[in-house]
Design a protein around this motif. Structure first.
Motif, PDB file in Angstrom:
ATOM      1  N   UNK A   1       5.332   2.330   0.311  1.00 53.78           N
ATOM      2  CA  UNK A   1       4.429   1.181   0.491  1.00 53.78           C
ATOM      3  C   UNK A   1       3.149   1.498   1.262  1.00 53.78           C
ATOM      4  N   UNK A   2       3.186   2.206   2.395  1.00 49.31           N
ATOM      5  CA  UNK A   2       1.916   2.498   3.058  1.00 49.31           C
ATOM      6  C   UNK A   2       1.014   3.427   2.251  1.00 49.31           C
ATOM      7  N   UNK A   3       1.602   4.320   1.471  1.00 42.84           N
ATOM      8  CA  UNK A   3       0.787   5.191   0.616  1.00 42.84           C
ATOM      9  C   UNK A   3       0.049   4.344  -0.419  1.00 42.84           C
ATOM     10  N   UNK A   4       0.725   3.363  -0.982  1.00 43.92           N
ATOM     11  CA  UNK A   4       0.065   2.476  -1.944  1.00 43.92           C
ATOM     12  C   UNK A   4      -1.039   1.648  -1.283  1.00 43.92           C
ATOM     13  N   UNK A   5      -0.814   1.234  -0.058  1.00 45.74           N
ATOM     14  CA  UNK A   5      -1.837   0.477   0.668  1.00 45.74           C
ATOM     15  C   UNK A   5      -3.040   1.363   0.964  1.00 45.74           C
TER      16      UNK A   5
ATOM     17  N   UNK B   1       1.745  -6.213  -1.541  1.00 46.79           N
ATOM     18  CA  UNK B   1       1.807  -4.837  -2.043  1.00 46.79           C
ATOM     19  C   UNK B   1       3.080  -4.164  -1.544  1.00 46.79           C
ATOM     20  N   UNK B   2       3.422  -4.371  -0.286  1.00 43.06           N
ATOM     21  CA  UNK B   2       4.627  -3.762   0.289  1.00 43.06           C
ATOM     22  C   UNK B   2       5.866  -4.203  -0.498  1.00 43.06           C
ATOM     23  N   UNK B   3       5.999  -5.502  -0.724  1.00 39.44           N
ATOM     24  CA  UNK B   3       7.172  -6.014  -1.442  1.00 39.44           C
ATOM     25  C   UNK B   3       7.162  -5.614  -2.909  1.00 39.44           C
ATOM     26  N   UNK B   4       5.999  -5.626  -3.541  1.00 41.26           N
ATOM     27  CA  UNK B   4       5.884  -5.175  -4.931  1.00 41.26           C
ATOM     28  C   UNK B   4       6.332  -3.717  -5.041  1.00 41.26           C
ATOM     29  N   UNK B   5       5.873  -2.898  -4.113  1.00 41.57           N
ATOM     30  CA  UNK B   5       6.219  -1.480  -4.137  1.00 41.57           C
ATOM     31  C   UNK B   5       7.718  -1.283  -4.003  1.00 41.57           C
TER      32      UNK B   5
ATOM     33  N   UNK C   1      -5.052   1.675  -2.261  1.00 40.71           N
ATOM     34  CA  UNK C   1      -5.856   0.481  -2.547  1.00 40.71           C
ATOM     35  C   UNK C   1      -6.991   0.294  -1.542  1.00 40.71           C
ATOM     36  N   UNK C   2      -6.745   0.581  -0.291  1.00 42.14           N
ATOM     37  CA  UNK C   2      -7.768   0.401   0.735  1.00 42.14           C
ATOM     38  C   UNK C   2      -8.965   1.308   0.490  1.00 42.14           C
ATOM     39  N   UNK C   3      -8.722   2.512   0.045  1.00 37.30           N
ATOM     40  CA  UNK C   3      -9.810   3.471  -0.163  1.00 37.30           C
ATOM     41  C   UNK C   3     -10.348   3.479  -1.596  1.00 37.30           C
ATOM     42  N   UNK C   4      -9.735   2.705  -2.486  1.00 38.33           N
ATOM     43  CA  UNK C   4     -10.171   2.718  -3.886  1.00 38.33           C
ATOM     44  C   UNK C   4     -11.606   2.212  -4.008  1.00 38.33           C
ATOM     45  N   UNK C   5     -12.462   2.919  -4.749  1.00 38.24           N
ATOM     46  CA  UNK C   5     -13.875   2.517  -4.889  1.00 38.24           C
ATOM     47  C   UNK C   5     -14.071   1.440  -5.962  1.00 38.24           C
ATOM     48  N   UNK C   6     -13.661   0.218  -5.669  1.00 37.63           N
ATOM     49  CA  UNK C   6     -13.707  -0.858  -6.655  1.00 37.63           C
ATOM     50  C   UNK C   6     -15.115  -1.123  -7.184  1.00 37.63           C
ATOM     51  N   UNK C   7     -16.112  -0.989  -6.347  1.00 37.86           N
ATOM     52  CA  UNK C   7     -17.487  -1.313  -6.735  1.00 37.86           C
ATOM     53  C   UNK C   7     -18.230  -0.125  -7.345  1.00 37.86           C
ATOM     54  N   UNK C   8     -17.600   1.020  -7.416  1.00 35.36           N
ATOM     55  CA  UNK C   8     -18.265   2.228  -7.920  1.00 35.36           C
ATOM     56  C   UNK C   8     -18.224   2.275  -9.450  1.00 35.36           C
ATOM     57  N   UNK C   9     -18.943   3.251  -9.981  1.00 40.66           N
ATOM     58  CA  UNK C   9     -18.936   3.473 -11.431  1.00 40.66           C
ATOM     59  C   UNK C   9     -17.589   4.040 -11.859  1.00 40.66           C
ATOM     60  N   UNK C  10     -17.311   3.933 -13.138  1.00 44.08           N
ATOM     61  CA  UNK C  10     -16.035   4.350 -13.705  1.00 44.08           C
ATOM     62  C   UNK C  10     -15.716   5.816 -13.391  1.00 44.08           C
ATOM     63  N   UNK C  11     -16.724   6.673 -13.428  1.00 39.54           N
ATOM     64  CA  UNK C  11     -16.499   8.104 -13.163  1.00 39.54           C
ATOM     65  C   UNK C  11     -15.938   8.311 -11.757  1.00 39.54           C
TER      66      UNK C  11
ATOM     67  N   UNK D   1       6.622   9.378   7.443  1.00 40.73           N
ATOM     68  CA  UNK D   1       6.635   7.923   7.651  1.00 40.73           C
ATOM     69  C   UNK D   1       5.676   7.550   8.781  1.00 40.73           C
ATOM     70  N   UNK D   2       5.734   8.282   9.875  1.00 41.95           N
ATOM     71  CA  UNK D   2       4.852   7.989  11.011  1.00 41.95           C
ATOM     72  C   UNK D   2       3.388   8.207  10.632  1.00 41.95           C
ATOM     73  N   UNK D   3       3.083   9.337  10.020  1.00 48.15           N
ATOM     74  CA  UNK D   3       1.690   9.648   9.662  1.00 48.15           C
ATOM     75  C   UNK D   3       1.129   8.643   8.665  1.00 48.15           C
ATOM     76  N   UNK D   4       1.862   8.375   7.587  1.00 47.76           N
ATOM     77  CA  UNK D   4       1.338   7.469   6.549  1.00 47.76           C
ATOM     78  C   UNK D   4       1.227   6.031   7.038  1.00 47.76           C
ATOM     79  N   UNK D   5       2.144   5.594   7.879  1.00 46.71           N
ATOM     80  CA  UNK D   5       2.041   4.235   8.414  1.00 46.71           C
ATOM     81  C   UNK D   5       0.879   4.109   9.393  1.00 46.71           C
TER      82      UNK D   5
END
Length: 154
Positions: free
Chosen positions: A73-77, A30-34, A80-90, A8-12
């Protein structure tokens, strides 16, 4: 319980120290959805079918709320924070695969005996997680995109 507290401490810390994409509104959403989605999923899978459980089988305990409220919830955040939205599909697919592998490795660690572990399998296995985790992460991505669309519309 020790392993859960350390996680919990590390992931937060990782979640909030590395976030450079999500707004406070998105983080709360995202926190509440999770919490809502995981709790709904676990009510069925954990308490109806006893496929897995946190700490003790057949009981709702306060310690079992901690992963729902403060770990996933922090794992999901982070995802999403590191997800490469602008990158190619691969690159997006590779990111998803590597993130799923990391989640699976962590899940195996949580199966250690207490005080380090806190998760237990009933009939569930790591292979169920291999199938379910990508679906859950894709649903999370869809929810995040919807939240972004709503923010732009207002």
């Amino acid at each position: 319980m020790i392993g859960l507290m350390i996680a919990i401490i590390i992931f937060n810390l990782l979640c909030f120290k590395t976030n450079n994409r999500l707004t406070p509104n998105q983080i709360i959403s995202i926190w509440l959805f999770t919490i809502a989605f995981q709790t709904s999923f676990d009510i069925i899978v954990e308490f109806k079918y006893y496929s897995y459980w946190y700490f003790e089988k057949e009981s709702v305990d306060w310690a079992g709320l901690l992963p729902h409220l403060l770990l996933v919830p922090p794992v999901n955040i982070i995802f999403l924070n590191w997800f490469p939205f602008e990158a190619k599909l691969v690159k997006k697919i590779l990111y998803l695969v590597f993130f799923i592998i990391a989640i699976l490795m962590y899940e195996l660690l949580t199966l250690l005996p207490e005080p380090w572990g806190y998760f237990n399998y009933g009939w569930w296995s790591i292979w169920h997680s291999v199938v379910v985790n990508p679906i859950l992460l894709l649903l999370l991505l869809g929810f995040y995109k919807w939240i972004c669309k709503l923010e732009k519309a207002s």
